[in-house]
Motif scaffolding. Structure first.
Motif, PDB file in Angstrom:
ATOM      1  N   MET A   1       5.134 -31.140  23.704  1.00  0.00           N
ATOM      2  CA  MET A   1       5.117 -30.843  22.285  1.00  0.00           C
ATOM      3  C   MET A   1       4.887 -29.353  22.075  1.00  0.00           C
ATOM      4  SD  MET A   1       1.299 -32.162  21.193  1.00  0.00           S
ATOM      5  CE  MET A   1       1.661 -33.836  21.727  1.00  0.00           C
ATOM      6  N   ALA A   2       5.446 -28.845  20.976  1.00  0.00           N
ATOM      7  CA  ALA A   2       5.175 -27.467  20.574  1.00  0.00           C
ATOM      8  C   ALA A   2       3.975 -27.476  19.628  1.00  0.00           C
ATOM      9  CB  ALA A   2       6.389 -26.863  19.882  1.00  0.00           C
ATOM     10  N   ILE A   3       3.224 -26.378  19.599  1.00  0.00           N
ATOM     11  CA  ILE A   3       2.046 -26.264  18.745  1.00  0.00           C
ATOM     12  C   ILE A   3       2.178 -25.015  17.883  1.00  0.00           C
ATOM     13  CG2 ILE A   3      -0.450 -25.874  18.725  1.00  0.00           C
ATOM     14  CD1 ILE A   3      -0.630 -27.592  21.226  1.00  0.00           C
ATOM     15  N   GLY A   4       1.911 -25.160  16.571  1.00  0.00           N
ATOM     16  CA  GLY A   4       2.039 -24.031  15.675  1.00  0.00           C
ATOM     17  C   GLY A   4       1.283 -24.249  14.382  1.00  0.00           C
ATOM     18  N   PHE A   5       1.556 -23.377  13.405  1.00  0.00           N
ATOM     19  CA  PHE A   5       0.912 -23.502  12.096  1.00  0.00           C
ATOM     20  C   PHE A   5       1.861 -22.937  11.042  1.00  0.00           C
ATOM     21  CE2 PHE A   5      -0.139 -19.264  13.499  1.00  0.00           C
ATOM     22  CZ  PHE A   5      -0.108 -18.494  12.356  1.00  0.00           C
ATOM     23  N   ASN A   6       1.592 -23.248   9.792  1.00  0.00           N
ATOM     24  CA  ASN A   6       2.403 -22.771   8.672  1.00  0.00           C
ATOM     25  C   ASN A   6       1.814 -21.497   8.078  1.00  0.00           C
ATOM     26  OD1 ASN A   6       2.762 -26.078   8.274  1.00  0.00           O
ATOM     27  ND2 ASN A   6       4.619 -24.868   7.978  1.00  0.00           N
ATOM     28  N   PRO A   7       2.438 -20.321   8.294  1.00  0.00           N
ATOM     29  CA  PRO A   7       1.969 -19.113   7.607  1.00  0.00           C
ATOM     30  C   PRO A   7       2.317 -19.153   6.123  1.00  0.00           C
ATOM     31  CG  PRO A   7       3.942 -18.635   8.872  1.00  0.00           C
ATOM     32  CD  PRO A   7       3.557 -20.049   9.194  1.00  0.00           C
ATOM     33  N   SER A   8       3.312 -19.977   5.779  1.00  0.00           N
ATOM     34  CA  SER A   8       3.694 -20.199   4.375  1.00  0.00           C
ATOM     35  C   SER A   8       4.288 -21.599   4.303  1.00  0.00           C
ATOM     36  CB  SER A   8       4.715 -19.157   3.910  1.00  0.00           C
ATOM     37  OG  SER A   8       5.962 -19.375   4.528  1.00  0.00           O
ATOM     38  N   PRO A   9       4.430 -22.173   3.109  1.00  0.00           N
ATOM     39  CA  PRO A   9       4.941 -23.543   2.989  1.00  0.00           C
ATOM     40  C   PRO A   9       6.322 -23.760   3.600  1.00  0.00           C
ATOM     41  CG  PRO A   9       3.925 -22.846   0.937  1.00  0.00           C
ATOM     42  CD  PRO A   9       3.999 -21.626   1.809  1.00  0.00           C
ATOM     43  N   THR A  10       7.120 -22.706   3.726  1.00  0.00           N
ATOM     44  CA  THR A  10       8.493 -22.866   4.207  1.00  0.00           C
ATOM     45  C   THR A  10       8.719 -22.307   5.609  1.00  0.00           C
ATOM     46  OG1 THR A  10       9.133 -20.807   3.112  1.00  0.00           O
ATOM     47  CG2 THR A  10       9.441 -22.869   1.870  1.00  0.00           C
ATOM     48  N   HIS A  11       7.657 -21.852   6.277  1.00  0.00           N
ATOM     49  CA  HIS A  11       7.806 -21.270   7.609  1.00  0.00           C
ATOM     50  C   HIS A  11       6.803 -21.886   8.575  1.00  0.00           C
ATOM     51  CE1 HIS A  11       9.680 -18.200   5.019  1.00  0.00           C
ATOM     52  NE2 HIS A  11      10.421 -17.899   6.076  1.00  0.00           N
ATOM     53  N   ILE A  12       7.170 -21.852   9.857  1.00  0.00           N
ATOM     54  CA  ILE A  12       6.265 -22.319  10.901  1.00  0.00           C
ATOM     55  C   ILE A  12       6.217 -21.266  12.005  1.00  0.00           C
ATOM     56  CG2 ILE A  12       8.071 -23.586  12.151  1.00  0.00           C
ATOM     57  CD1 ILE A  12       4.502 -24.882  11.777  1.00  0.00           C
ATOM     58  N   THR A  13       5.025 -20.960  12.478  1.00  0.00           N
ATOM     59  CA  THR A  13       4.847 -20.057  13.608  1.00  0.00           C
ATOM     60  C   THR A  13       4.493 -20.887  14.832  1.00  0.00           C
ATOM     61  OG1 THR A  13       4.126 -18.181  12.263  1.00  0.00           O
ATOM     62  CG2 THR A  13       3.462 -18.177  14.567  1.00  0.00           C
ATOM     63  N   ILE A  14       5.310 -20.800  15.866  1.00  0.00           N
ATOM     64  CA  ILE A  14       5.084 -21.595  17.081  1.00  0.00           C
ATOM     65  C   ILE A  14       4.291 -20.756  18.075  1.00  0.00           C
ATOM     66  CG2 ILE A  14       6.197 -22.787  19.004  1.00  0.00           C
ATOM     67  CD1 ILE A  14       8.569 -23.280  17.080  1.00  0.00           C
ATOM     68  N   LEU A  15       3.167 -21.299  18.525  1.00  0.00           N
ATOM     69  CA  LEU A  15       2.248 -20.579  19.396  1.00  0.00           C
ATOM     70  C   LEU A  15       2.492 -20.865  20.874  1.00  0.00           C
ATOM     71  CD1 LEU A  15      -0.987 -21.295  17.347  1.00  0.00           C
ATOM     72  CD2 LEU A  15       0.327 -19.173  17.337  1.00  0.00           C
ATOM     73  N   GLY A  16       2.838 -22.101  21.201  1.00  0.00           N
ATOM     74  CA  GLY A  16       2.995 -22.493  22.596  1.00  0.00           C
ATOM     75  C   GLY A  16       3.262 -23.971  22.711  1.00  0.00           C
ATOM     76  N   SER A  17       2.879 -24.538  23.847  1.00  0.00           N
ATOM     77  CA  SER A  17       3.152 -25.938  24.152  1.00  0.00           C
ATOM     78  C   SER A  17       1.858 -26.713  24.355  1.00  0.00           C
ATOM     79  CB  SER A  17       4.017 -26.045  25.413  1.00  0.00           C
ATOM     80  OG  SER A  17       5.239 -25.355  25.265  1.00  0.00           O
ATOM     81  N   GLY A  18       1.990 -28.011  24.480  1.00  0.00           N
ATOM     82  CA  GLY A  18       0.864 -28.897  24.764  1.00  0.00           C
ATOM     83  C   GLY A  18       1.397 -30.216  25.289  1.00  0.00           C
TER      84      GLY A  18
END
Length: 215
Positions: free
Chosen positions: A1-18
């Motif tokens: 799985m990829a792991i990330g967070f939403n910097p805004s409602p329409t974007h996702i920043t992917i940090l790495g894997s898990g």
């Protein structure tokens, strides 16, 4: 799985894997570096929820949280859990092995999401990538042979985004480590660009360090 967070409602920043093992989400602690408290609280995992046909997969972003503050900064491992585990989650049935039984020359492979955001932007969608190699060296936490193992040096190319993905024993299909770092050198081909070229050297944290964290 990829792991990330939403910097805004329409974007996702992917940090790495898990990956999921023993019902928990395992990844690298360094993925949390430079994140605010709110960003950590709003982390998500991109998990497979449907497999339709031989090569067709459906993924969904789902909220996760740090499990009982289980993170080990020194050994670069962290444990998360789903806020609400989906019933249709397609899990890789990964079992944690014993990293003390691994020797130099062991055949391995790892499964992660290198350059996940770039591949999505280039039209490839969510792309799970498998790499293979061998364990080329084993390090311990100091010079005393009784001290625990704290690094597997891997002869394979690991790219940004693989941090946190499972290192797997090719013979038993058990997880023996967590991919943590890759060694890279400035580009000799396009020196004017900020490109780092991968070397055939990567580092993984032995899975027994995760087991200690879960005690």
């Amino acid at each position: 799985m990829a792991i990330g967070f939403n910097p805004s409602p329409t974007h996702i920043t992917i940090l790495g894997s898990g990956f999921i093992a023993d019902g928990k989400i395992i990844t690298c602690a360094h993925l949390l570096n430079n994140l605010s408290e709110d960003q950590i609280k709003n982390l998500k995992a991109n998990v497979m929820v449907e497999h339709t046909g031989k090569d067709l997969e459906k993924y969904q972003w789902m909220p996760i949280s740090l499990f009982e503050d289980k993170k080990d900064i020194k050994n670069d491992v962290a444990v998360f859990e789903f806020l609400e585990k989906p019933a249709n989650l397609q899990e890789l049935n990964l079992k944690m092995g014993d990293s003390e039984n691994i020797e130099i020359g062991q055949n391995i492979y790892f499964i992660g999401f290198p350059y996940a955001a770039q591949l999505m932007n280039d039209g490839f969608g969510v792309t799970l990538v498998v790499n293979k190699g061998i364990v080329s060296n084993i390090k311990r936490d100091g010079t005393d042979p009784e001290l625990k193992r704290n690094w597997f040096i891997i002869d394979a190319i690991s790219n940004p985004g693989n941090s946190g993905c499972p290192l797997i024993n090719a013979e038993t299909n058990e997880v023996i480590g967590v991919m943590s770092i890759s060694f890279r050198t400035p580009s000799q081909v396009m020196k004017e660009l900020d490109i780092r070229e991968p070397m055939h050297i990567a580092g993984a944290k032995p899975i027994n360090l995760v087991k200690e964290l879960l005690k």
